[in-house]
Design a protein around this motif. Structure first.
Motif, PDB file in Angstrom:
ATOM      1  N   ILE A 224      -9.504  -0.714 -16.727  1.00 13.69           N
ATOM      2  CA  ILE A 224     -10.673  -0.289 -16.516  1.00 13.69           C
ATOM      3  C   ILE A 224     -11.136   0.815 -17.563  1.00 13.69           C
ATOM      4  O   ILE A 224     -12.224   0.840 -18.212  1.00 13.69           O
ATOM      5  CB  ILE A 224     -11.051   0.552 -15.183  1.00 13.69           C
ATOM      6  CG1 ILE A 224     -10.758  -0.484 -13.936  1.00 13.69           C
ATOM      7  CG2 ILE A 224     -12.489   1.149 -14.820  1.00 13.69           C
ATOM      8  CD1 ILE A 224     -11.471  -1.483 -13.779  1.00 13.69           C
TER       9      ILE A 224
ATOM     10  N   TYR B  97      -8.933 -11.801 -18.030  1.00 18.78           N
ATOM     11  CA  TYR B  97      -9.798 -11.484 -19.153  1.00 18.78           C
ATOM     12  C   TYR B  97      -9.628 -12.346 -20.368  1.00 18.78           C
ATOM     13  O   TYR B  97      -8.404 -12.780 -20.726  1.00 18.78           O
ATOM     14  CB  TYR B  97      -9.374  -9.906 -19.853  1.00 18.78           C
ATOM     15  CG  TYR B  97     -10.041  -9.557 -21.223  1.00 18.78           C
ATOM     16  CD1 TYR B  97     -11.401  -9.126 -21.158  1.00 18.78           C
ATOM     17  CD2 TYR B  97      -9.135  -9.649 -22.300  1.00 18.78           C
ATOM     18  CE1 TYR B  97     -11.799  -8.870 -22.315  1.00 18.78           C
ATOM     19  CE2 TYR B  97      -9.846  -9.407 -23.628  1.00 18.78           C
ATOM     20  CZ  TYR B  97     -11.012  -9.116 -23.507  1.00 18.78           C
ATOM     21  OH  TYR B  97     -11.711  -8.818 -24.835  1.00 18.78           O
TER      22      TYR B  97
ATOM     23  N   ARG C 194      -4.302 -16.420 -19.337  1.00 20.11           N
ATOM     24  CA  ARG C 194      -4.665 -15.260 -20.229  1.00 20.11           C
ATOM     25  C   ARG C 194      -4.398 -15.442 -21.634  1.00 20.11           C
ATOM     26  O   ARG C 194      -4.055 -14.484 -22.418  1.00 20.11           O
ATOM     27  CB  ARG C 194      -4.300 -13.865 -19.865  1.00 20.11           C
ATOM     28  CG  ARG C 194      -4.636 -13.385 -18.466  1.00 20.11           C
ATOM     29  CD  ARG C 194      -4.335 -11.975 -18.212  1.00 20.11           C
ATOM     30  NE  ARG C 194      -3.095 -11.635 -18.635  1.00 20.11           N
ATOM     31  CZ  ARG C 194      -2.037 -11.843 -18.013  1.00 20.11           C
ATOM     32  NH1 ARG C 194      -2.206 -12.730 -16.818  1.00 20.11           N
ATOM     33  NH2 ARG C 194      -0.660 -11.498 -18.306  1.00 20.11           N
TER      34      ARG C 194
ATOM     35  N   VAL D  19     -11.584  -1.146 -20.961  1.00 17.58           N
ATOM     36  CA  VAL D  19     -12.962  -1.626 -21.161  1.00 17.58           C
ATOM     37  C   VAL D  19     -14.010  -0.680 -21.396  1.00 17.58           C
ATOM     38  O   VAL D  19     -14.953  -0.646 -22.382  1.00 17.58           O
ATOM     39  CB  VAL D  19     -13.283  -2.454 -19.861  1.00 17.58           C
ATOM     40  CG1 VAL D  19     -14.940  -2.786 -19.609  1.00 17.58           C
ATOM     41  CG2 VAL D  19     -12.482  -3.687 -19.626  1.00 17.58           C
TER      42      VAL D  19
ATOM     43  N   ARG E  27      -7.791  -4.104 -26.285  1.00 14.06           N
ATOM     44  CA  ARG E  27      -8.063  -5.041 -25.318  1.00 14.06           C
ATOM     45  C   ARG E  27      -6.820  -6.062 -25.039  1.00 14.06           C
ATOM     46  O   ARG E  27      -6.504  -6.668 -24.080  1.00 14.06           O
ATOM     47  CB  ARG E  27      -9.437  -5.610 -25.356  1.00 14.06           C
ATOM     48  CG  ARG E  27     -10.630  -4.827 -25.157  1.00 14.06           C
ATOM     49  CD  ARG E  27     -11.961  -5.480 -25.467  1.00 14.06           C
ATOM     50  NE  ARG E  27     -12.975  -4.853 -25.254  1.00 14.06           N
ATOM     51  CZ  ARG E  27     -14.313  -5.069 -25.445  1.00 14.06           C
ATOM     52  NH1 ARG E  27     -14.747  -6.333 -25.690  1.00 14.06           N
ATOM     53  NH2 ARG E  27     -15.330  -4.224 -25.016  1.00 14.06           N
TER      54      ARG E  27
ATOM     55  N   GLU F 275      -6.379 -16.960 -25.177  1.00 13.64           N
ATOM     56  CA  GLU F 275      -7.449 -17.012 -25.552  1.00 13.64           C
ATOM     57  C   GLU F 275      -7.758 -18.393 -26.048  1.00 13.64           C
ATOM     58  O   GLU F 275      -7.089 -18.774 -26.943  1.00 13.64           O
ATOM     59  CB  GLU F 275      -7.939 -15.976 -26.514  1.00 13.64           C
ATOM     60  CG  GLU F 275      -9.333 -16.429 -26.794  1.00 13.64           C
ATOM     61  CD  GLU F 275     -10.411 -16.392 -25.701  1.00 13.64           C
ATOM     62  OE1 GLU F 275     -10.231 -15.509 -24.603  1.00 13.64           O
ATOM     63  OE2 GLU F 275     -11.218 -17.165 -25.806  1.00 13.64           O
TER      64      GLU F 275
ATOM     65  N   ASP G 179      -0.826 -12.588 -29.949  1.00 15.99           N
ATOM     66  CA  ASP G 179      -2.317 -12.362 -29.764  1.00 15.99           C
ATOM     67  C   ASP G 179      -3.300 -13.813 -30.232  1.00 15.99           C
ATOM     68  O   ASP G 179      -3.992 -13.551 -31.086  1.00 15.99           O
ATOM     69  CB  ASP G 179      -2.807 -11.211 -30.484  1.00 15.99           C
ATOM     70  CG  ASP G 179      -4.260 -10.816 -30.296  1.00 15.99           C
ATOM     71  OD1 ASP G 179      -4.721 -11.450 -29.327  1.00 15.99           O
ATOM     72  OD2 ASP G 179      -4.746 -10.050 -31.047  1.00 15.99           O
ATOM     73  N   PRO G 180      -2.834 -14.765 -29.698  1.00 11.29           N
ATOM     74  CA  PRO G 180      -3.605 -16.181 -29.993  1.00 11.29           C
ATOM     75  C   PRO G 180      -4.865 -15.971 -29.688  1.00 11.29           C
ATOM     76  O   PRO G 180      -5.534 -15.503 -28.860  1.00 11.29           O
ATOM     77  CB  PRO G 180      -2.524 -17.125 -29.147  1.00 11.29           C
ATOM     78  CG  PRO G 180      -2.045 -16.393 -27.956  1.00 11.29           C
ATOM     79  CD  PRO G 180      -1.991 -14.822 -28.612  1.00 11.29           C
ATOM     80  N   CYS G 181      -5.713 -16.804 -30.540  1.00 12.81           N
ATOM     81  CA  CYS G 181      -7.000 -16.951 -30.352  1.00 12.81           C
ATOM     82  C   CYS G 181      -7.296 -18.481 -30.679  1.00 12.81           C
ATOM     83  O   CYS G 181      -7.745 -18.794 -31.857  1.00 12.81           O
ATOM     84  CB  CYS G 181      -7.947 -16.035 -31.065  1.00 12.81           C
ATOM     85  SG  CYS G 181      -9.604 -16.226 -30.882  1.00 12.81           S
TER      86      CYS G 181
ATOM     87  N   LEU H  44      -8.049  -7.070 -13.602  1.00 12.71           N
ATOM     88  CA  LEU H  44      -9.589  -6.541 -12.940  1.00 12.71           C
ATOM     89  C   LEU H  44      -9.285  -5.510 -12.080  1.00 12.71           C
ATOM     90  O   LEU H  44     -10.595  -4.977 -11.451  1.00 12.71           O
ATOM     91  CB  LEU H  44      -9.848  -7.748 -12.012  1.00 12.71           C
ATOM     92  CG  LEU H  44     -10.528  -8.861 -12.539  1.00 12.71           C
ATOM     93  CD1 LEU H  44     -10.632 -10.317 -11.933  1.00 12.71           C
ATOM     94  CD2 LEU H  44     -11.884  -8.674 -13.550  1.00 12.71           C
TER      95      LEU H  44
ATOM     96  N   LEU I  34     -15.932  -5.722 -12.419  1.00 15.23           N
ATOM     97  CA  LEU I  34     -15.305  -4.489 -12.852  1.00 15.23           C
ATOM     98  C   LEU I  34     -16.480  -3.307 -12.566  1.00 15.23           C
ATOM     99  O   LEU I  34     -16.262  -2.022 -12.590  1.00 15.23           O
ATOM    100  CB  LEU I  34     -15.010  -4.378 -14.423  1.00 15.23           C
ATOM    101  CG  LEU I  34     -13.747  -5.178 -14.849  1.00 15.23           C
ATOM    102  CD1 LEU I  34     -13.457  -4.863 -16.037  1.00 15.23           C
ATOM    103  CD2 LEU I  34     -12.553  -4.793 -13.979  1.00 15.23           C
TER     104      LEU I  34
ATOM    105  N   LEU J  68      -5.546  -5.618 -21.611  1.00 18.70           N
ATOM    106  CA  LEU J  68      -6.173  -6.465 -20.707  1.00 18.70           C
ATOM    107  C   LEU J  68      -5.273  -8.008 -20.759  1.00 18.70           C
ATOM    108  O   LEU J  68      -5.570  -8.757 -19.766  1.00 18.70           O
ATOM    109  CB  LEU J  68      -7.699  -6.837 -21.200  1.00 18.70           C
ATOM    110  CG  LEU J  68      -8.472  -5.484 -21.354  1.00 18.70           C
ATOM    111  CD1 LEU J  68      -9.914  -5.720 -21.495  1.00 18.70           C
ATOM    112  CD2 LEU J  68      -8.439  -4.939 -19.607  1.00 18.70           C
ATOM    113  N   MET J  69      -4.667  -8.394 -21.947  1.00 20.38           N
ATOM    114  CA  MET J  69      -4.031  -9.607 -22.067  1.00 20.38           C
ATOM    115  C   MET J  69      -2.471  -9.504 -21.879  1.00 20.38           C
ATOM    116  O   MET J  69      -1.936 -10.393 -21.012  1.00 20.38           O
ATOM    117  CB  MET J  69      -4.287 -10.474 -23.169  1.00 20.38           C
ATOM    118  CG  MET J  69      -5.942 -10.403 -23.098  1.00 20.38           C
ATOM    119  SD  MET J  69      -6.647 -11.344 -24.539  1.00 20.38           S
ATOM    120  CE  MET J  69      -6.694 -12.892 -24.028  1.00 20.38           C
TER     121      MET J  69
END
Lengths: 143, 509
Positions: free
Chosen positions: B144, A89, B13, B147, B107, B15, B490-492, B138, A101, B111-112
């Protein structure tokens, strides 16, 4: 909401990624529009495409591809083939991640999902070819 | 015999385009360099365009926090126009920004960040099998679920702003659309559903019960109180972190910055600090003093960044002139190095809580220091602090829908303004100068520029470079410990670094 949707993806500011946007323009200019088929601009959405897919029987995505075909050639990919490109992700998690998914997110049966794509900067013949193929699959499926 | 080596750490993972290089001595990090490896050039792209173009272009900087950039751009233009938008516009803007932050927080966490718990590096942890079931990429059941639920929450922005991501419904003076009662009620239903899910699955308790946790001892008692809390995402995160020895790891400099955010409309039932923001502004020094925030003390250094220039420049004087040279060996990142009063500063949910004087996070800092567990916990529970105000503002919109959503402003010809807000990842600023109706200067300082900055003119490391120092890395080919530290910020990088080659062309099929 129609049972079938053609969802066009891409970025019209990047020539090599503009195929979906140009096909969307082409399909929405056709008159009369095909009955029972939604033509949608999916923009650059990733996971948010889920709400456009839900409760359909058939979905045709249209998008530029890279590394899958000769420049100018048209390809058709199945859901599983697209999902195979899913990585971890990220903020740009896109169609492959969503389709990987999807069996867990969506009540069965899943809609029939394919992607019609082409590689390279789209010209008028390519746009017409992809648009016509997309509509043919939207009406008749891939069988 | 001591063994010193320098290694580039493989971090997935994360970003955007990030490289972390560390120097290790007997598997302990003794120095670190963080490099943003992609130039994007949004700031230069803005120059010469129409005064309002930032409202359309800057949301495209990132697909996960586009409302955030829209908000900062609109606030900067509000200031140039000399207008404070009507209360309903503030409510609607705030609500959408908070929705975006909630989805990003969950998320990022599930997720990360949490998928690291499912890696083989933690195979000996007694909770590893459960972590795989819950957080495997995934496949994890919690992945799940997140998301599914965050997608529903984002429908609020689509209803109020026309689409998500990349909407442009905020304009100087207010917003472009007045939602009807049915749309507002639909948003209320979506928010109620999200709150119920967040309480049941993420917290394992009501918001009110969580808000009663005000110290480390309260937190310990909360964790043992019942199975629902122990098995929630927050409970699992705490139990796993403690078992993995993560408490106290990944401490930064200890300086924290919040620009303040969420302008409270006059007459609202929502209450905030003295500065009229729900999220207070301030700078907390390493010795615990909290100072008022003053934007004139922000400067960006480029000594270690691939840009021309010397010294720290305030964004109103800032330039973004690429200088892609490694000749002197000092430059190593496309990220600039923002500093506040000359100091590096951590920003994000933990900074918001600490600057705001939150009792629980103040106690966590006293007990464990500014570590990665507190940093990630602050993110995971931030929605608990936002949801009550979101509900109140939606109720007020429903009750006062006949009040204005927009105040007319004249065309913007001249002026300078800044839009400073708290994005999901922390302090975000847009500094804009308009001349003759065109953008003459546009400087953006993102949260990840603060947190992931390279060294400044004085050679002082950025926050997550500093947080890596002293970290023990058991297996340098699988540096999961470094992943925990960097991901806790939380890097972007896609937002941060200022045409991508063929090998990085996004492949959506």
């Amino acid at each position: 909401m129609a049972n079938t949707a053609v969802i066009c993806l891409g970025n019209r500011f990047i020539a090599g990624d503009a195929l979906g946007c140009r096909v969307y323009d082409y399909l929405t200019r056709i008159s009369p529009r095909a009955a029972g088929i939604d033509i949608l601009d999916g923009g650059l959405c990733g996971l948010d495409l889920l709400r456009l897919v839900e409760h359909r029987q058939r979905v045709v995505f249209v998008d530029a591809v890279a590394g899958l075909a000769e420049s100018g050639a048209t390809v058709v990919l199945s859901r599983a083939q697209i999902a195979a490109h899913a990585g971890g992700y990220g903020h740009g998690a896109g169609l492959p991640y969503l389709l990987q998914l999807l069996p867990a997110l969506h009540p069965l049966p899943l809609p029939e999902i394919v992607l019609v794509g082409s590689e390279g900067e789209p010209d008028a013949p390519m746009i017409r070819q992809v648009a016509e193929l997309s509509m043919e699959i939207a009406v008749h499926g891939t069988c | 015999m001591t063994r010193r080596i320098i290694r580039d750490l493989p971090l997935n993972r994360v970003e955007g385009d990030l490289e972390i290089r560390v120097e290790l001595e007997d598997n302990r990090v003794v120095d670190a360099w963080s490099s943003g490896t992609m130039f994007r050039g949004f700031e230069n792209l803005m120059v010469g365009r129409g005064a309002l173009d930032g409202l359309v272009i800057t949301p495209r900087i990132c697909g996960i926090c586009s409302t955030t950039h829209l908000m900062a751009a609109a606030c900067a233009l509000d200031q140039i126009a000399g207008v404070r938008p009507p209360g309903n516009a503030l409510r609607l803007r705030n609500l959408t920004l908070m929705v975006e932050n909630c989805q990003s927080d969950l998320r990022q966490s599930v997720l990360m960040y949490m998928p690291d718990f499912a890696t083989p590096a933690h195979a000996a942890h007694p909770l590893h099998a459960a972590a795989v079931k819950r957080y495997a990429p995934l496949a994890g059941e919690r992945c799940i679920d997140v998301v599914r639920e965050t997608r529903k929450l984002l429908e609020i922005i689509a209803i109020l702003g026309g689409q998500w991501p990349h909407s442009s419904f905020m304009v100087p003076g207010g917003v472009t659309y007045i939602p009807n009662l049915a749309e507002l009620n639909q948003c209320r239903g979506l928010l109620q559903h999200f709150r119920r899910w967040y309480e049941q699955q993420v917290l394992g308790c009501s918001l009110e019960r969580w808000q009663a946790v005000r110290s480390v001892s309260d937190l310990d008692a909360w964790l043992e109180e019942n199975d629902a809390q122990r098995d929630s995402d927050v409970g699992f995160f705490l139990r796993f972190s403690r078992g993995a020895g993560l408490i106290g790891q990944g401490r930064g400099h200890g300086h924290f910055l919040s620009y303040g955010s969420l302008d409270i409309p006059s007459g609202s039932a929502v209450t905030g600090g003295e500065d009229r923001y729900l999220v207070p502004a301030g700078f907390r020094t390493a010795d615990g003093r909290i100072e008022p925030f003053d934007q004139s003390r922000v400067a960006e250094h480029v000594a270690s960044s691939w840009y021309e220039g010397v010294g720290g420049r305030h964004p109103f004087d800032g330039e973004t002139v690429p200088l892609a040279t490694g000749a002197d060996g000092k430059k190593y990142s496309w990220s600039k190095a923002p500093r506040y009063a000359g100091l590096p500063a951590e920003t994000g949910p933990l900074a918001e809580r600490v600057v705001g004087g939150d009792a629980l996070f103040g106690d966590l800092l006293r007990c464990y220091g500014p570590d990665l567990v507190s940093r990630q916990l602050a993110r995971l529970v931030r929605p608990a602090t936002l949801l009550p105000a979101m509900e109140t503002w939606l109720d007020e919109l429903l009750a006062q829908r006949d009040q204005p959503f927009y105040e007319t402003v004249p065309p913007l010809q001249q002026g300078r303004g800044f839009g400073l807000i708290e994005a999901a990842r922390g302090a975000l600023g847009h500094w804009v100068e308009i001349r003759d109706g065109k953008i003459a200067r546009y400087q953006i300082v993102t949260p990840t520029a603060w947190n992931g900055s390279p060294r400044d003119d004085a050679g002082v490391r950025g926050p997550w470079e500093e947080a890596l120092i002293g970290l023990h890395v058991a297996d340098i080919d699988n540096p999961v410990e470094a992943g925990h530290v960097v991901r806790s910020f939380d890097p972007c990088l896609v937002c941060t670094v200022h045409v991508v080659g063929a090998d990085t062309t996004p492949l959506r099929c």
